[in-house]
Design a protein around this motif. Structure first.
Motif, short mmCIF file in Angstrom:
data_model
loop_
_atom_site.label_atom_id
_atom_site.label_comp_id
_atom_site.label_asym_id
_atom_site.label_seq_id
_atom_site.Cartn_x
_atom_site.Cartn_y
_atom_site.Cartn_z
N GLN A 292 2.94 4.93 -6.55
CA GLN A 292 4.08 4.44 -6.64
C GLN A 292 5.34 5.31 -6.36
OE1 GLN A 292 4.93 2.42 -10.63
NE2 GLN A 292 7.13 3.06 -10.15
N ARG B 269 5.29 8.13 -4.39
CA ARG B 269 5.19 8.44 -2.93
C ARG B 269 5.98 7.42 -2.22
NH1 ARG B 269 -0.73 11.39 -3.08
NH2 ARG B 269 0.16 13.28 -3.17
N MET B 270 5.35 5.85 -2.51
CA MET B 270 5.99 4.89 -1.81
C MET B 270 7.41 4.49 -2.04
SD MET B 270 3.42 3.55 0.06
CE MET B 270 2.99 5.48 -0.03
N GLU B 271 7.99 4.90 -3.23
CA GLU B 271 9.47 4.58 -3.36
C GLU B 271 10.07 5.57 -2.71
OE1 GLU B 271 10.69 2.09 -4.99
OE2 GLU B 271 9.22 0.95 -5.67
N CYS C 31 -1.40 2.00 2.83
CA CYS C 31 -0.86 2.09 1.66
C CYS C 31 0.44 1.63 1.62
CB CYS C 31 -0.86 3.54 0.98
SG CYS C 31 -2.55 4.32 0.53
N PHE C 32 1.19 1.98 2.59
CA PHE C 32 2.68 1.54 2.58
C PHE C 32 2.89 -0.06 2.90
CE2 PHE C 32 6.78 0.70 4.35
CZ PHE C 32 7.48 1.53 3.76
N TYR D 86 1.81 -1.91 -0.29
CA TYR D 86 2.83 -1.75 -1.45
C TYR D 86 4.16 -2.59 -0.88
CZ TYR D 86 5.91 0.45 -4.89
OH TYR D 86 6.68 0.63 -6.06
N PRO E 23 5.03 0.39 8.04
CA PRO E 23 6.18 1.33 7.75
C PRO E 23 7.18 1.19 9.12
CG PRO E 23 4.10 2.62 7.53
CD PRO E 23 3.98 1.03 8.03
#
Length: 414
Positions: free
Chosen positions: A356, A358-360, A391-392, A395, A400
């Protein structure tokens, strides 16, 4: 009749004056800065033989004063002790005394005829204790200082006796002791325990809320230290290291105020009058109180482990090798307990929180910079760009590149 009463009053005043002078003289003889001329005058007035063959200071202390005893009670008791001892000492020798600030009876003895040795004085003191404390209920400690040929060396004898008395009473030893019997105990620097490893294990047990283990560790620590019998100062130094670690733990969990920041362990007055067993009891009580307050704290924001875990992740999310073992080692906590506590208080796993975070941060970089996908992936801790993209998208719901295009178009229109 009136005349007899007046004579009795005068006689009582004379005795009181003589007793006062004897106590005053004794207190002056153990001063380091003695006035030799004044010392001779006092000795002459109270009958102390400065020309005695040997001079020695003795400290006689009652460790277990009855709770209802007042100052006059123990003064009367010490008066009895002095009379018994002086009778055993004999008329050819001399003795004066006073009660020092530690409530010990200080006997200054001038020995004019043999034997001059400690064994003889020791036997007299043992007989005195047998007469004055036949049941042994008072826990008497008697300490004999060094023997000196000059009366002006009574200061040295007193200091020797005082140092040994403090140690014996601190470790709650009763009996008769002579300073030269304790020469082997002077090698105290080698007696120090290694506290660092113990403190790490203690803190780990506290973080896991293992109350029984913590209690047993604190008791064993104090017992082991007492068995080594270092100097009083060295004992207190090591106790202070452990109690300071407990205080740091309390501060870390935000419960310092509720566990009495000014614990008895940090009070010089308490330390001065306490024995080993009393300090051990207070150390255990303090540790238990901290654990109780930490356990009662239900607010997740007060959980230092969770807070520190989040802080560590936010500071190291760029590290592509960031893992649970690394976090647990850095925070010095048990890995399983850290994961359990984090899940319990945040309703998510540490791994999910890392993702979370890392994604934010990746989303913010796409919004605020012109970095490409590879650069953003590396800056948020992903070595594998394709895995980052997967993963991006999971999420945010978009890839990306799509997220970057939307962010870029939004910035152009604002």
């Amino acid at each position: 009749m009136k005349k007899d009463q007046n004579l009795e009053v005068l006689d009582k005043k004379k005795r009181n004056y003589q007793n006062y002078m004897r106590h005053f003289a004794a207190s002056q003889f153990v001063r380091k800065d003695k006035d030799q001329e004044g010392m001779q005058k006092l000795a002459s007035e109270v009958g102390y033989r400065l020309d005695a063959k040997r001079h020695v200071a003795i400290l006689y202390r009652v460790n277990h004063l009855p709770g209802n005893w007042k100052k006059t009670d123990y003064e009367l008791y010490y008066f009895t002790v002095e009379n018994v001892f002086c009778e055993l000492l004999g008329e050819k020798n001399c003795c004066i005394s006073y009660i020092n600030f530690q409530k010990s009876l200080c006997l200054l003895v001038g020995i004019c005829e043999s034997p001059y040795d400690a064994e003889w004085i020791r036997s007299l003191l043992k007989k005195t204790i047998e007469v004055c404390d036949p049941e042994g209920d008072l826990g008497t400690t008697a300490v004999i200082g060094g023997f000196y040929t000059e009366a002006n060396q009574l200061y040295d004898s007193y200091i020797e006796a005082f140092a040994l008395e403090r140690k014996r009473c601190f470790y709650e030893h009763s009996g008769v002791f002579y300073v030269e019997d304790a020469t082997e105990e002077q090698q105290e620097n080698g007696y120090l325990l290694q506290n660092d490893d113990f403190i790490q294990r203690l803190v780990a047990a506290m973080r896991q809320n293992q109350r029984s283990l913590v209690k047993e560790m604190l008791r064993t620590f104090a017992d082991s230290l007492a068995l080594l019998q270092p100097s009083r100062e060295q004992f207190l130094l090591q106790i202070n290291q452990v109690s300071s670690a407990l205080l740091d733990f309390a501060m870390e969990y935000g419960v310092t105020e509720t566990v009495e920041k000014n614990s008895k362990l940090f009070s010089s007055d308490y330390i001065e009058i306490s024995s080993v067993s009393e300090i051990q009891t207070e150390l255990i009580r303090y540790g238990e109180q901290i654990l109780q307050q930490v356990h009662l704290s239900k607010n997740s924001s007060n959980s230092a482990i969770v807070r520190r875990t989040k802080e560590y992740i936010k500071a190291h999310y760029q590290d592509d090798e960031l893992c649970l073992e690394q976090i647990a080692d850095a925070l010095d906590v048990n890995l399983q307990y850290m994961c359990f506590l984090f899940k319990k208080q945040t309703d998510t796993t540490i791994g999910a929180y890392i993702l979370q975070t890392r994604m934010e941060m990746a989303g913010k970089l796409f919004q605020r910079t012109n970095y490409n996908v590879t650069e953003v992936a590396q800056r948020v801790g992903f070595f594998d760009v394709s895995y980052f993209s997967k993963c991006f998208k999971k999420y945010f719901g978009v890839s990306p590149k799509q997220y970057q295009n939307v962010s870029s178009n939004y910035l152009k229109t604002t």
